[in-house]
Scaffold this motif. Sequence first.
Motif, mmCIF file in Angstrom:
data_model
loop_
_atom_site.group_PDB
_atom_site.id
_atom_site.type_symbol
_atom_site.label_atom_id
_atom_site.label_comp_id
_atom_site.label_asym_id
_atom_site.label_seq_id
_atom_site.Cartn_x
_atom_site.Cartn_y
_atom_site.Cartn_z
ATOM 1 N N ASN A 277 0.832 -1.201 0.000
ATOM 2 C CA ASN A 277 0.000 0.000 0.000
ATOM 3 C C ASN A 277 0.872 1.258 0.000
ATOM 4 O O ASN A 277 2.040 1.228 0.390
ATOM 5 C CB ASN A 277 -0.915 0.008 1.230
ATOM 6 N N ASN A 278 0.271 2.357 -0.403
ATOM 7 C CA ASN A 278 0.897 3.671 -0.318
ATOM 8 C C ASN A 278 2.199 3.775 -1.124
ATOM 9 O O ASN A 278 3.144 4.458 -0.712
ATOM 10 C CB ASN A 278 1.176 4.033 1.152
ATOM 11 N N ASP A 280 2.452 5.296 -3.871
ATOM 12 C CA ASP A 280 2.506 6.667 -4.394
ATOM 13 C C ASP A 280 3.376 7.558 -3.515
ATOM 14 O O ASP A 280 4.120 8.416 -4.014
ATOM 15 C CB ASP A 280 1.098 7.263 -4.488
ATOM 16 N N ALA A 281 3.292 7.342 -2.211
ATOM 17 C CA ALA A 281 4.082 8.155 -1.279
ATOM 18 C C ALA A 281 5.572 7.845 -1.438
ATOM 19 O O ALA A 281 6.416 8.747 -1.341
ATOM 20 C CB ALA A 281 3.636 7.892 0.156
#
Length: 297
Positions: A277-278, A280-281
């Motif tokens: 997850n995440n 993009d960060a």
Amino acid sequence: MEALLTLSFDNIASKDTQKIRKGLRQIEGMLAQICLSSGKSKPSTPSHKRNASAINLGEQQQQTPKKLGALGEDLAFREFFRLQEGFEWNVSIRVADCLERLLGMSSSKDGHNDLLILSALSNLQGLLLLHPPSRTIFGREVYMNVLLDLLDPYNCPAIQSAALLVLVSSLLATPQNTRTFEHMDGLLTVTSLFKDDETTQNVKLKVLEFLYFYLMPEAPVPAASAPNTAVNRSPSKLVGAFDKRSNTISGDDSGAVTKKNFRSQEEKQHMLARYLNNVDALVQDLQETAPFTSVAC
């Protein structure tokens, strides 16, 4: 150098762990002699007579590393590089084979087997950095699988961390190896290690660093005009000149670099998002901080 390599190859091919340890130390000593300056060092007084083939590690510790730019003019480095171009004398293949055998051995209670694996990984990392064309062996599934097996939870944190460093070295500027890594569910292996509650914080940090490296945009390495020109460069810039010749090491032509070997950052981001997850960060942080601006992925 051929005599030392023959002796070390015989030792690391043995089933005797003492001989394996000796062979790995011989390879380590050879690499140290190539990478360290030949300046005067303090004399050492060993408590026992060493074998003629052994390297005086006490003296090595007093020496200073050579500059990368000077390695191309070093006769020992040139001879080492020349020998690594063929299958017979390629050290990376022998050490990778040794790693595979060590994984098949039963673990000792005193951790001796783990120390041998760590020694082999340390040697392998140095070999892949000194001779970039040797990285092509990890385009073959059998060798990539060895690195991924070392990331299994049953291995100690030190082995997991060292395996991640070798994995980075094997993928550096070699996109065809990255495709093999992806094909063999390498992303699943690495992210599973990251999400495992039993994984230590230090190993998780190494995994995070690896993911930053993986998400870097891939770019072709400029080829040099001739191999002799490339030998005068620093080892990290040698890949382009030897892309066409490196298949002689792995024994096939699967290492040839083509446009289909390259993936964009967006494509890799999408692939990693399947397991983590995440993402993009991570990409945003990578773009803002640019931690590997001088590295070609």
